[in-house]
Scaffold this active site. Structure first.
Site, PDB file in Angstrom:
ATOM      1  N   GLU A  18      20.290  44.262 -27.788  1.00 16.71           N
ATOM      2  CA  GLU A  18      21.084  44.560 -26.582  1.00 16.71           C
ATOM      3  C   GLU A  18      21.998  45.779 -26.770  1.00 16.71           C
ATOM      4  OE1 GLU A  18      22.556  40.932 -24.383  1.00 16.71           O
ATOM      5  OE2 GLU A  18      22.085  40.024 -26.308  1.00 16.71           O
ATOM      6  N   SER A 148      20.409  38.767 -22.557  1.00 20.44           N
ATOM      7  CA  SER A 148      19.881  39.730 -21.575  1.00 20.44           C
ATOM      8  C   SER A 148      18.427  39.450 -21.190  1.00 20.44           C
ATOM      9  CB  SER A 148      19.999  41.179 -22.092  1.00 20.44           C
ATOM     10  OG  SER A 148      21.353  41.546 -22.172  1.00 20.44           O
ATOM     11  N   TYR A 214      19.563  44.841 -15.028  1.00 16.88           N
ATOM     12  CA  TYR A 214      20.057  46.168 -15.409  1.00 16.88           C
ATOM     13  C   TYR A 214      19.374  47.351 -14.729  1.00 16.88           C
ATOM     14  CZ  TYR A 214      22.004  43.271 -19.096  1.00 16.88           C
ATOM     15  OH  TYR A 214      22.662  42.290 -19.770  1.00 16.88           O
ATOM     16  N   ARG A 253      31.178  33.601 -19.773  1.00 16.27           N
ATOM     17  CA  ARG A 253      30.420  33.333 -18.546  1.00 16.27           C
ATOM     18  C   ARG A 253      29.459  32.175 -18.792  1.00 16.27           C
ATOM     19  NH1 ARG A 253      26.769  37.773 -17.748  1.00 16.27           N
ATOM     20  NH2 ARG A 253      25.153  36.191 -17.743  1.00 16.27           N
ATOM     21  N   ASP A 255      26.073  30.323 -17.089  1.00 23.72           N
ATOM     22  CA  ASP A 255      25.020  30.486 -16.087  1.00 23.72           C
ATOM     23  C   ASP A 255      24.426  29.137 -15.709  1.00 23.72           C
ATOM     24  OD1 ASP A 255      25.471  33.199 -16.380  1.00 23.72           O
ATOM     25  OD2 ASP A 255      23.834  33.476 -17.811  1.00 23.72           O
ATOM     26  N   GLU A 268      23.182  28.351 -19.886  1.00 23.90           N
ATOM     27  CA  GLU A 268      23.717  28.834 -21.166  1.00 23.90           C
ATOM     28  C   GLU A 268      25.144  29.335 -21.015  1.00 23.90           C
ATOM     29  OE1 GLU A 268      22.286  33.237 -21.868  1.00 23.90           O
ATOM     30  OE2 GLU A 268      20.566  32.032 -21.305  1.00 23.90           O
ATOM     31  N   ASN A 270      27.728  32.468 -22.308  1.00 26.85           N
ATOM     32  CA  ASN A 270      27.792  33.827 -22.880  1.00 26.85           C
ATOM     33  C   ASN A 270      29.236  34.112 -23.286  1.00 26.85           C
ATOM     34  OD1 ASN A 270      24.996  34.967 -21.908  1.00 26.85           O
ATOM     35  ND2 ASN A 270      25.897  33.942 -20.145  1.00 26.85           N
ATOM     36  N   GLY A 274      28.220  41.095 -20.187  1.00 19.90           N
ATOM     37  CA  GLY A 274      28.272  42.508 -19.793  1.00 19.90           C
ATOM     38  C   GLY A 274      29.617  42.898 -19.194  1.00 19.90           C
TER      39      GLY A 274
END
Length: 304
Positions: A18, A148, A214, A253, A255, A268, A270, A274
């Site tokens: 990443e 990602s 992205y 974060r 998800d 998951e 994070n 980002g």
């Protein structure tokens, strides 16, 4: 305000898959800190050793490394050994959140809603058809320790599952095989023990993959997400519980998806998501009344 932070290393780049995303996130964070008069400097651990932090008299580190070597607890442990304060989750929270398989076991142990799954290990003798049948005939295959959406793919036949696992094994020796969820995708950002407004992501692609995240202009972001107040509260509560279950802290974060039965399913956690100005955490923070500059300053305060 700026002087209380001392000299700050914004750590981004690194050597993970990443790296490109990290370079963009780090550049945005660096610019926002410098705009507030904070003595912040770029630090890419790919180019210089950690001993340079001490040699250059840095006081603290803002970690914007995504993936392995930055988000998995190894950098956090190294910085602790250097007695260097840093932003975000500690060693354990970072390591557990990075491992999608351990995350799923923790979600299950805490009674948190998540999709049924199986674990595949490199070298296992796998009955692809049987595994598919156990998981309702369609699955999402994910390397345990990549972010990602790297190395991820869907499968609905034994041949596709074999191919998907072969791809995932290029990135990891352990792979998560998760029952496919038909539904809407959401994310909940965490900041200082608080769940920020929920975001819904909509993409015409098969799922919210690397390109949707992205590269695509067709991905839609709805913030606050168009769900009821009860659903919002329920998702924020589950996300906060998941964040705590893996030992994450500071910011991050979680998800999730809303399945066809109207049930939220956690995907998951994070711990260094980002951080470009178009990323999800800044978007949620904006809806909560924080500018990008205020957000990065608030995250940096965690390293005081």
């Amino acid at each position: 305000m700026s002087s209380k932070f001392g000299k700050v290393a914004v750590m981004f780049g690194g050597t993970s898959a990443e790296r490109e995303v990290s370079l963009k996130s780090g550049a945005a964070v660096l610019k926002a800190l410098q705009a507030q008069g904070i003595d912040a400097h770029a630090f890419d651990p790919k180019d210089q050793p950690l001993s340079a932090l001490e040699a250059q008299a840095f006081d603290r580190v803002f970690i914007v490394l995504h993936g392995r070597g930055g988000e998995d607890g190894t950098m956090q442990g190294a910085l602790q050994l250097h007695d260097m304060p840093y932003t975000g989750s500690g060693v354990l929270g970072s390591a557990l959140a990075m491992d999608k398989i351990r995350c799923k076991f923790l979600f299950s142990a805490h009674g948190l809603p998540t999709a049924p799954f199986r674990v595949a290990q490199k070298g296992d003798d796998i009955d692809y058809a049987a595994m598919l049948a156990q998981l309702n005939g369609k699955v999402m295959v994910k390397p345990a320790n990549e972010g990602s959406s790297i190395g991820m793919s869907a499968a609905s036949t034994a041949a596709e599952l074999e191919q998907a696992l072969a791809l995932a094994f290029e990135y990891d020796d352990a792979v998560l095989v998760e029952q496919w969820i038909n539904g809407r995708e959401f994310t909940v950002s965490m900041l200082d023990g608080q769940a920020l407004p929920v975001i819904e992501m909509r993409t015409p692609r098969a799922f919210y993959d690397y390109e949707a995240k992205y590269q695509s202009n067709s991905t839609e972001y709805l913030c606050p997400a168009p769900i009821s107040a009860e659903q919002t509260a329920s998702l924020q509560q589950s996300a906060m519980a998941a964040f705590k279950a893996v030992g994450a802290s500071g910011w991050g974060r979680v998800d999730a998806m809303l399945d066809s039965d109207g049930q939220f399913r956690l995907l998951e956690v994070n711990t260094v998501p980002g951080m470009t100005e178009k990323s999800l955490v800044p978007m949620a923070a904006r809806a909560a009344g924080y500018s990008f500059e205020q957000l990065v300053a608030k995250i940096l305060e965690q390293a005081l």
